[in-house]
Design a protein around this motif. Structure first.
Motif, mmCIF file in Angstrom:
data_model
loop_
_atom_site.group_PDB
_atom_site.id
_atom_site.type_symbol
_atom_site.label_atom_id
_atom_site.label_comp_id
_atom_site.label_asym_id
_atom_site.label_seq_id
_atom_site.Cartn_x
_atom_site.Cartn_y
_atom_site.Cartn_z
ATOM 1 N N TYR A 184 8.591 2.859 -5.835
ATOM 2 C CA TYR A 184 8.050 2.106 -4.702
ATOM 3 C C TYR A 184 8.956 2.217 -3.476
ATOM 4 O O TYR A 184 8.471 2.379 -2.352
ATOM 5 N N VAL A 185 10.265 2.123 -3.667
ATOM 6 C CA VAL A 185 11.200 2.223 -2.542
ATOM 7 C C VAL A 185 11.070 3.580 -1.870
ATOM 8 O O VAL A 185 11.107 3.693 -0.640
ATOM 9 N N ASP A 186 10.887 4.642 -2.669
ATOM 10 C CA ASP A 186 10.743 5.991 -2.105
ATOM 11 C C ASP A 186 9.402 6.166 -1.395
ATOM 12 O O ASP A 186 9.321 6.892 -0.386
ATOM 13 N N ALA A 187 8.363 5.525 -1.905
ATOM 14 C CA ALA A 187 7.018 5.665 -1.313
ATOM 15 C C ALA A 187 6.295 4.329 -1.443
ATOM 16 O O ALA A 187 5.544 4.117 -2.397
ATOM 17 N N PRO A 188 6.525 3.394 -0.492
ATOM 18 C CA PRO A 188 5.964 2.037 -0.607
ATOM 19 C C PRO A 188 4.479 1.950 -0.235
ATOM 20 O O PRO A 188 4.092 1.289 0.722
ATOM 21 N N ASP A 189 3.649 2.637 -1.007
ATOM 22 C CA ASP A 189 2.214 2.607 -0.737
ATOM 23 C C ASP A 189 1.518 1.671 -1.721
ATOM 24 O O ASP A 189 2.148 1.068 -2.595
ATOM 25 N N ALA A 190 0.191 1.566 -1.575
ATOM 26 C CA ALA A 190 -0.567 0.626 -2.407
ATOM 27 C C ALA A 190 -0.495 0.989 -3.886
ATOM 28 O O ALA A 190 -0.381 0.111 -4.746
ATOM 29 N N ALA A 191 -0.539 2.293 -4.190
ATOM 30 C CA ALA A 191 -0.540 2.719 -5.594
ATOM 31 C C ALA A 191 0.783 2.385 -6.279
ATOM 32 O O ALA A 191 0.798 1.865 -7.404
ATOM 33 N N SER A 192 1.904 2.673 -5.612
ATOM 34 C CA SER A 192 3.205 2.403 -6.233
ATOM 35 C C SER A 192 3.465 0.896 -6.332
ATOM 36 O O SER A 192 4.081 0.427 -7.290
ATOM 37 N N LEU A 232 4.191 -9.416 -4.946
ATOM 38 C CA LEU A 232 3.408 -8.200 -5.165
ATOM 39 C C LEU A 232 1.924 -8.517 -5.324
ATOM 40 O O LEU A 232 1.069 -7.717 -4.935
ATOM 41 N N GLY A 233 1.608 -9.689 -5.870
ATOM 42 C CA GLY A 233 0.207 -10.102 -5.958
ATOM 43 C C GLY A 233 -0.408 -10.289 -4.583
ATOM 44 O O GLY A 233 -1.544 -9.864 -4.327
ATOM 45 N N GLU A 234 0.340 -10.914 -3.677
ATOM 46 C CA GLU A 234 -0.150 -11.105 -2.299
ATOM 47 C C GLU A 234 -0.277 -9.768 -1.577
ATOM 48 O O GLU A 234 -1.223 -9.537 -0.806
ATOM 49 N N LEU A 235 0.672 -8.862 -1.820
ATOM 50 C CA LEU A 235 0.594 -7.532 -1.211
ATOM 51 C C LEU A 235 -0.626 -6.778 -1.733
ATOM 52 O O LEU A 235 -1.320 -6.100 -0.961
ATOM 53 N N HIS A 236 -0.902 -6.906 -3.027
ATOM 54 C CA HIS A 236 -2.074 -6.239 -3.605
ATOM 55 C C HIS A 236 -3.365 -6.752 -2.972
ATOM 56 O O HIS A 236 -4.261 -5.961 -2.627
ATOM 57 N N ASP A 237 -3.472 -8.078 -2.804
ATOM 58 C CA ASP A 237 -4.666 -8.639 -2.162
ATOM 59 C C ASP A 237 -4.832 -8.081 -0.743
ATOM 60 O O ASP A 237 -5.950 -7.771 -0.310
ATOM 61 N N ALA A 238 -3.719 -7.944 -0.012
ATOM 62 C CA ALA A 238 -3.776 -7.403 1.345
ATOM 63 C C ALA A 238 -4.197 -5.942 1.323
ATOM 64 O O ALA A 238 -4.970 -5.492 2.189
ATOM 65 N N ASP A 239 -3.722 -5.173 0.354
ATOM 66 C CA ASP A 239 -4.110 -3.763 0.243
ATOM 67 C C ASP A 239 -5.599 -3.623 -0.055
ATOM 68 O O ASP A 239 -6.277 -2.743 0.487
ATOM 69 N N VAL A 240 -6.104 -4.493 -0.937
ATOM 70 C CA VAL A 240 -7.539 -4.470 -1.249
ATOM 71 C C VAL A 240 -8.348 -4.779 0.000
ATOM 72 O O VAL A 240 -9.359 -4.119 0.298
ATOM 73 N N ARG A 241 -7.912 -5.781 0.783
ATOM 74 C CA ARG A 241 -8.629 -6.135 2.008
ATOM 75 C C ARG A 241 -8.575 -4.997 3.024
ATOM 76 O O ARG A 241 -9.561 -4.724 3.706
ATOM 77 N N LEU A 242 -7.426 -4.368 3.151
ATOM 78 C CA LEU A 242 -7.289 -3.295 4.121
ATOM 79 C C LEU A 242 -8.265 -2.165 3.812
ATOM 80 O O LEU A 242 -8.968 -1.673 4.712
ATOM 81 N N GLU A 243 -8.330 -1.766 2.549
ATOM 82 C CA GLU A 243 -9.266 -0.710 2.161
ATOM 83 C C GLU A 243 -10.709 -1.150 2.397
ATOM 84 O O GLU A 243 -11.547 -0.383 2.899
ATOM 85 N N GLU A 246 -11.517 -1.338 6.309
ATOM 86 C CA GLU A 246 -11.602 0.001 6.891
ATOM 87 C C GLU A 246 -12.948 0.630 6.560
ATOM 88 O O GLU A 246 -13.547 1.308 7.407
ATOM 89 N N ARG A 247 -13.430 0.384 5.354
ATOM 90 C CA ARG A 247 -14.747 0.901 4.978
ATOM 91 C C ARG A 247 -15.863 0.147 5.692
ATOM 92 O O ARG A 247 -16.824 0.766 6.199
ATOM 93 N N LEU A 248 -15.748 -1.190 5.765
ATOM 94 C CA LEU A 248 -16.783 -1.975 6.439
ATOM 95 C C LEU A 248 -16.854 -1.660 7.931
ATOM 96 O O LEU A 248 -17.936 -1.719 8.537
ATOM 97 N N ALA A 249 -15.732 -1.319 8.532
ATOM 98 C CA ALA A 249 -15.716 -0.978 9.958
ATOM 99 C C ALA A 249 -16.516 0.283 10.243
ATOM 100 O O ALA A 249 -16.931 0.522 11.380
#
Length: 299
Positions: A184-192, A232-243, A246-249
């Motif tokens: 995660y530190v090397d690649a702090p994206d939603a998947a990691s 990490l749970g709050e970050l996951h919820d934010a990642d789900v919303r972001l995706e 972006e699709r709804l837009a």
């Protein structure tokens, strides 16, 4: 998150079969506590509590796989957990949109209508998800619960519950958490971030299972894990919303597209805030050498 039912009277020298029977019975009871609330109306709190309880039950089934006959039961519990998760996700996103409707109205008059439209669109899927959940609840009650109870009656293993293999297994779990942190530190994206969150949950639930055998160690370790897991749970919820937004837009009706575009800056700011909090917490883990300390506790 509701705590699991404490299992009294177990220790390191308890027989593995006895410990497995009592722990699995306790985890099953935790799943059944909110069952009536879910059946009556699938209210948010009951769905959340039952979902967490099914995760803990699955963790216990996975821990005691060596006793045999657990894999099919674990898959059946996962079916219920997935159905609960689908309903819970709609509850979370609808509640967030309801909150945002008031905030965007303060920023721009008339913006609330578009956000409410997006919320209503999310809620349209709830009926089908609740229908699936109720079907899974019937399957759970008629098939899974009786089979699980029957399995509990037959459990027998004279190995020690708190033997060396337990500490070795948990040290391995801590190493996997550390590797996920490095990724995660090397690649702090939603998947990691999601992979790290899942590994932390596995460690926490296994620590809770073995808490009666290693009481002092487990209490201290769980306390260390909670802030990072929650963040990490709050970050996951934010990642789900972001995706989602972006699709709804791009795909919603005109009013919905406009509302989604208006919400995206809020979602991105929220995601950045949670990511910064996780970065600080991981820096603390690094500076205080928490993974090494955890492994030492289990030596």
């Amino acid at each position: 998150m509701a705590p699991p039912t404490p299992i009294r009277g177990l220790g390191p020298d308890s027989r593995l079969g006895d410990a497995a029977r009592r722990i699995l019975a306790g985890r099953l009871a935790d799943v059944r506590k909110p069952e009536t609330g879910v059946q009556d109306g699938a209210d948010d709190e009951s769905v959340h509590d039952m979902r967490v309880a099914t995760r803990r039950l699955r963790a216990a089934l996975q821990v005691f796989l060596s006793l045999g006959g657990m894999k099919k039961l674990e898959r059946d519990v996962k079916r219920l957990q997935d159905a609960l998760g689908d309903v819970r996700d709609v509850h979370v996103q609808a509640a967030w949109l309801e909150d945002m409707a008031g905030r965007v109205e303060k920023e721009k008059r008339g913006a609330r209508a578009g956000v409410v439209e997006l919320r209503d669109a999310r809620l349209e899927s709830l009926e089908a998800k609740e229908k699936r959940l109720h079907a899974e609840l019937k399957r759970w009650e008629k098939r899974t619960v009786p089979r699980l109870k029957k399995k509990l009656e037959a459990l027998d293993d004279e190995h020690r519950f708190g033997g060396r293999s337990v500490r070795g297994h948990l040290r391995g779990r801590v190493r996997r958490v550390r590797k996920r942190m490095e990724t995660y530190v090397d690649a702090p994206d939603a998947a990691s971030a999601h992979a790290l969150r899942k590994e932390l949950k596995k460690l926490r639930y296994e620590l809770e299972i073995f808490q009666p055998a290693l009481r002092r160690v487990m209490d201290a370790m769980v306390e260390v894990l909670v802030p990072l897991q929650d963040g990490l749970g709050e970050l996951h919820d934010a990642d789900v919303r972001l995706e989602l937004f972006e699709r709804l837009a791009a795909e919603s009706k005109p009013k919905g597209r406009k509302a989604a575009r208006a919400l995206l800056p809020h979602v991105r700011d929220e995601r950045a805030k949670h990511a910064a909090e996780i970065a600080r917490e991981l820096q603390r883990w690094h500076s205080e050498e928490i993974p090494r300390r955890l492994r030492r506790m289990l030596a």
